[in-house]
Design a protein around this motif. Structure first.
Motif, PDB file in Angstrom:
ATOM      1  N   ASP A   7      -6.927  12.780   3.135  1.00 41.29           N
ATOM      2  CA  ASP A   7      -5.677  13.416   2.740  1.00 41.29           C
ATOM      3  C   ASP A   7      -4.475  12.478   2.642  1.00 41.29           C
ATOM      4  N   ASN A   8      -4.302  11.572   3.576  1.00 45.62           N
ATOM      5  CA  ASN A   8      -3.070  10.792   3.583  1.00 45.62           C
ATOM      6  C   ASN A   8      -2.949   9.844   2.396  1.00 45.62           C
ATOM      7  N   CYS A   9      -4.006   9.599   1.655  1.00 54.77           N
ATOM      8  CA  CYS A   9      -3.918   8.753   0.461  1.00 54.77           C
ATOM      9  C   CYS A   9      -3.209   9.476  -0.688  1.00 54.77           C
ATOM     10  N   ILE A  10      -3.252  10.789  -0.685  1.00 59.02           N
ATOM     11  CA  ILE A  10      -2.654  11.558  -1.778  1.00 59.02           C
ATOM     12  C   ILE A  10      -1.166  11.235  -1.866  1.00 59.02           C
ATOM     13  N   LYS A  11      -0.737  10.850  -3.053  1.00 65.25           N
ATOM     14  CA  LYS A  11       0.640  10.477  -3.397  1.00 65.25           C
ATOM     15  C   LYS A  11       1.083   9.153  -2.764  1.00 65.25           C
ATOM     16  N   CYS A  12       0.260   8.532  -1.935  1.00 68.57           N
ATOM     17  CA  CYS A  12       0.558   7.183  -1.433  1.00 68.57           C
ATOM     18  C   CYS A  12      -0.153   6.180  -2.328  1.00 68.57           C
ATOM     19  N   LYS A  13      -1.449   6.338  -2.447  1.00 65.22           N
ATOM     20  CA  LYS A  13      -2.306   5.545  -3.314  1.00 65.22           C
ATOM     21  C   LYS A  13      -2.013   4.047  -3.251  1.00 65.22           C
ATOM     22  N   TYR A  14      -1.931   3.542  -2.031  1.00 69.51           N
ATOM     23  CA  TYR A  14      -1.865   2.091  -1.865  1.00 69.51           C
ATOM     24  C   TYR A  14      -3.222   1.534  -2.283  1.00 69.51           C
ATOM     25  N   THR A  15      -3.248   0.381  -2.899  1.00 71.41           N
ATOM     26  CA  THR A  15      -4.513  -0.153  -3.382  1.00 71.41           C
ATOM     27  C   THR A  15      -4.938  -1.430  -2.667  1.00 71.41           C
ATOM     28  N   ASP A  16      -4.376  -1.699  -1.515  1.00 68.54           N
ATOM     29  CA  ASP A  16      -4.750  -2.877  -0.732  1.00 68.54           C
ATOM     30  C   ASP A  16      -6.254  -2.882  -0.453  1.00 68.54           C
ATOM     31  N   GLU A  28     -10.157   5.457  -9.138  1.00 67.87           N
ATOM     32  CA  GLU A  28      -8.736   5.810  -9.138  1.00 67.87           C
ATOM     33  C   GLU A  28      -8.439   7.045  -9.960  1.00 67.87           C
ATOM     34  N   GLY A  29      -7.738   7.986  -9.312  1.00 67.09           N
ATOM     35  CA  GLY A  29      -7.226   9.155 -10.003  1.00 67.09           C
ATOM     36  C   GLY A  29      -5.725   9.040 -10.149  1.00 67.09           C
ATOM     37  N   PRO A  30      -5.081  10.073 -10.640  1.00 67.88           N
ATOM     38  CA  PRO A  30      -3.644  10.020 -10.878  1.00 67.88           C
ATOM     39  C   PRO A  30      -2.807   9.726  -9.633  1.00 67.88           C
ATOM     40  N   ASN A  31      -3.199  10.292  -8.486  1.00 73.26           N
ATOM     41  CA  ASN A  31      -2.397  10.058  -7.281  1.00 73.26           C
ATOM     42  C   ASN A  31      -3.256   9.927  -6.019  1.00 73.26           C
ATOM     43  N   PHE A  32      -4.477   9.424  -6.175  1.00 73.66           N
ATOM     44  CA  PHE A  32      -5.421   9.374  -5.058  1.00 73.66           C
ATOM     45  C   PHE A  32      -6.536   8.393  -5.410  1.00 73.66           C
ATOM     46  N   LEU A  33      -7.107   7.760  -4.412  1.00 74.54           N
ATOM     47  CA  LEU A  33      -8.282   6.916  -4.584  1.00 74.54           C
ATOM     48  C   LEU A  33      -9.461   7.573  -3.884  1.00 74.54           C
ATOM     49  N   VAL A  34     -10.668   7.277  -4.342  1.00 74.36           N
ATOM     50  CA  VAL A  34     -11.875   7.765  -3.674  1.00 74.36           C
ATOM     51  C   VAL A  34     -12.881   6.628  -3.568  1.00 74.36           C
ATOM     52  N   ILE A  35     -13.824   6.801  -2.672  1.00 74.97           N
ATOM     53  CA  ILE A  35     -14.920   5.848  -2.492  1.00 74.97           C
ATOM     54  C   ILE A  35     -16.210   6.532  -2.911  1.00 74.97           C
ATOM     55  N   VAL A  47     -10.891  -0.475   5.748  1.00 76.06           N
ATOM     56  CA  VAL A  47     -10.192   0.319   6.761  1.00 76.06           C
ATOM     57  C   VAL A  47      -8.912  -0.356   7.255  1.00 76.06           C
ATOM     58  N   PRO A  48      -8.951  -1.596   7.713  1.00 81.53           N
ATOM     59  CA  PRO A  48      -7.715  -2.195   8.218  1.00 81.53           C
ATOM     60  C   PRO A  48      -6.701  -2.523   7.117  1.00 81.53           C
ATOM     61  N   GLU A  49      -7.134  -2.508   5.858  1.00 77.97           N
ATOM     62  CA  GLU A  49      -6.236  -2.823   4.749  1.00 77.97           C
ATOM     63  C   GLU A  49      -5.403  -1.629   4.295  1.00 77.97           C
ATOM     64  N   CYS A  50      -5.789  -0.432   4.685  1.00 77.90           N
ATOM     65  CA  CYS A  50      -5.103   0.776   4.217  1.00 77.90           C
ATOM     66  C   CYS A  50      -3.818   1.021   5.016  1.00 77.90           C
ATOM     67  N   PRO A  51      -2.640   0.864   4.393  1.00 75.66           N
ATOM     68  CA  PRO A  51      -1.379   1.098   5.105  1.00 75.66           C
ATOM     69  C   PRO A  51      -1.193   2.549   5.534  1.00 75.66           C
ATOM     70  N   ALA A  52      -1.937   3.457   4.907  1.00 73.01           N
ATOM     71  CA  ALA A  52      -1.798   4.885   5.218  1.00 73.01           C
ATOM     72  C   ALA A  52      -2.839   5.372   6.226  1.00 73.01           C
ATOM     73  N   ASP A  53      -3.708   4.478   6.689  1.00 75.28           N
ATOM     74  CA  ASP A  53      -4.787   4.884   7.609  1.00 75.28           C
ATOM     75  C   ASP A  53      -5.545   6.090   7.067  1.00 75.28           C
ATOM     76  N   ASN A  81     -13.314   3.117 -12.284  1.00 77.28           N
ATOM     77  CA  ASN A  81     -13.407   2.164 -11.177  1.00 77.28           C
ATOM     78  C   ASN A  81     -12.119   1.340 -11.100  1.00 77.28           C
ATOM     79  N   ILE A  82     -11.722   1.003  -9.901  1.00 76.28           N
ATOM     80  CA  ILE A  82     -10.569   0.125  -9.683  1.00 76.28           C
ATOM     81  C   ILE A  82     -11.015  -0.974  -8.729  1.00 76.28           C
ATOM     82  N   ASN A  83     -10.739  -2.229  -9.089  1.00 72.25           N
ATOM     83  CA  ASN A  83     -11.144  -3.332  -8.222  1.00 72.25           C
ATOM     84  C   ASN A  83     -10.064  -4.387  -8.063  1.00 72.25           C
ATOM     85  N   GLU A  84      -8.857  -4.084  -8.535  1.00 72.90           N
ATOM     86  CA  GLU A  84      -7.723  -4.976  -8.344  1.00 72.90           C
ATOM     87  C   GLU A  84      -6.545  -4.189  -7.809  1.00 72.90           C
TER      88      GLU A  84
END
Length: 108
Positions: A7-16, A28-35, A47-53, A81-84
């Motif tokens: 949930d916390n990725c929604i509207k944050c979508k940091y890509t670290d 990558e979606g419009p406002n969310f990432l998935v694995i 996991v440690p790269e995600c600023p939104a935990d 797919n997003i890889n950058e």
């Protein structure tokens, strides 16, 4: 095992996280990432790269976030797919930590 974006990725979508994924398992979606669980190798580098935990192991996901198991698997088959790393949305920090953002998920 796999990791799940919650949930916390929604509207944050940091890509670290995508920059460190050795198997390009992020989509990558419009406002969310998935694995994609079929691609994820459970390396835990994201996991440690995600600023939104917002990334958790599937076996440790809380019951209130369980719907994200299916969402990640389903949306990974639909989204590109997003890889950058890309810049986060301008208001990402404002949304980081806001609870119950699932109604704001854009699936376009």
């Amino acid at each position: 095992m796999t990791f799940v974006v919650t949930d916390n990725c929604i509207k944050c979508k940091y890509t670290d996280c995508v920059a460190v994924c050795p198997v390009d398992a992020f989509f990558e979606g419009p406002n969310f990432l998935v694995i994609d669980p079929d691609i994820c190798i459970d390396c835990e580098l994201c996991v440690p790269e995600c600023p939104a935990d917002a990334i958790v192991q599937d076996e440790k996901i809380s019951p209130d976030q369980a719907q994200f198991l299916e969402l990640n698997a389903e949306l990974a088959k639909q989204w590109p797919n997003i890889n950058e790393m890309k810049p986060a949305p301008a208001d990402a920090d404002k949304w980081n930590g806001v609870a119950n953002k699932i109604p704001l998920l854009l699936i376009e």
